[in-house]
Design a protein around this motif. Sequence first.
Motif: not given
Length: 532
Positions: A498-515, A484-493
């Motif tokens: 280290i083979n972390c499978e999945y991620g979420q955070g503002y760098f990937i996408g903020r919470p979004m409406s249904l639309c 959780e909480g990925i905010e930079t490309i360096e963090q994601m890389n």
Amino acid sequence: MKDNNQENNIFKKILNILINKDALLIVTKYGVFGIVWILLSDYILQELISDFETYKLIQIYKGWFFIFITIVVVYILIYRRDNKIKKATDQSYKAIKELKHMAYYDALTGLPNRVMFNDKMKNLANNSNERFAIALLDIDNFKYINDTVGHYVGDDFLKYICNKLSNEIKAPNIVARLGGDEFAILFKDFESEETLLNKLEAIKVCIGNIWFTDGREFFISVSIGVSICPNDGCDHETLLKNSDIAMNAAKKDGKNKILFYEEYIHEETLWHIKIANKLQKGLDNHEFELYYQPQIELSSGKIKGMEALIRWNHLQEFMSPAEFIPVAEITGHIYELERRIIRNVLIQKKKWIDQGLENVDISINLSSKSLISSSNFKKIEEIFSEFDMDYSNIVIEITETAALSNIDIAIERLNILKSKSLKIALDDFGTGYSSITHLMMLPIDIIKLDKSYINSKYGGTKDIQVVKFIVSLAHDLGLTVVAEGIETIEQMNYLKSINCEYGQGYFIGRPMSLCQINELLQNDKYMKKTSD
């Protein structure tokens, strides 16, 4: 007029004497004995003695004998009456003593009760020269003990707490049970807030962290609120109220804490009351809206799933869940709110399945309240039973604190959800009471690595090693990791390396409406660009 009043008073006194049963009984017995004696003795003497002089002499002896017998009889009657009075008086004193004890002491623990504690506070508060402190102590999650193993065991737990407190609190300080699982301590011998804090910390250590009963173990934590006279008030009602405000603030701030009363806490309490009053209206007016934060597969950049998050659109302004969720948990509105979230997510999931998006996971947060409450958990089960779908792409997120409030019940309820093919994620891992034991005990499929590790300054050796260790450990246990909480490309890389499978955070996408999330689901290129 005065003479008439006196006559009336004399008449009342005579009447009271006449209607006194014991006195009337003595007089009656004496009268019957006297009449029988006179009639019977005279008759016998007349039949036996014909000589007048002898008859007169025996009548004299008979009179003296009657006086003697009368004295003995009256003595016996009065002695028996006095014994009855003494016995009744002793019983009355005993009853008064018991009533007084009941009025001032708690029946279960034997500690002073609220009445006695208030009297002690009043006396101290009335003496303006006295400086003292009031500490309110409340057992966190005590209700779960009663709900799980019954009130008799709950009573044993309260006695355990009472013994611990009694051993720690010595005169001139006083400990009392105010009711339920709430205890109060009156401190008279403290030098400063620091020494008082040290005493309270020592009490927490004495109580301990684990309580064992019938082969079960319960995690113990206490929330304590403190007010000091005259700093926080000069009368007992104000001091008790401010201690209560501080104690409730300690609970809202994560429990298991000691807080001293401050004015800002009171202002926050008023704000919470205001929000609580608006929550039901918000539910009635359908002001709550679901947002979705995307989760991606780090190796490919494709959307793996999303986390359903609630937002409150109150008076055209969105209120953060961090503000209203804690209030909802306290007021009980969290039950209805979470049931609505689950139902709406399942309705939307069915629509996405119809659109060919059946492989997209949706995560739903479940509070400790809903997880542990038998009646509310049953209602959640009923909601899942209403939908005919494959639940293998639905993830229930719980926090470790929620599970630890009653770990046996938590494991049982989570296994019920898993039996419906739902996945279980342990949220905010790395905070609170995280331990490898809990990873092994809880029936989880996913670890959500807390953002505090991910958002730490990039390049911090210790944080990097901890993240690497957790990911490796999770894989060894057969668990999936979502960062959780990925905010930079360096963090994601780094997480990819280290083979972390999945991620979420503002760098990937903020919470979004249904639309917005619908548009994103149709646009794979968006996530591919992010991962470049």
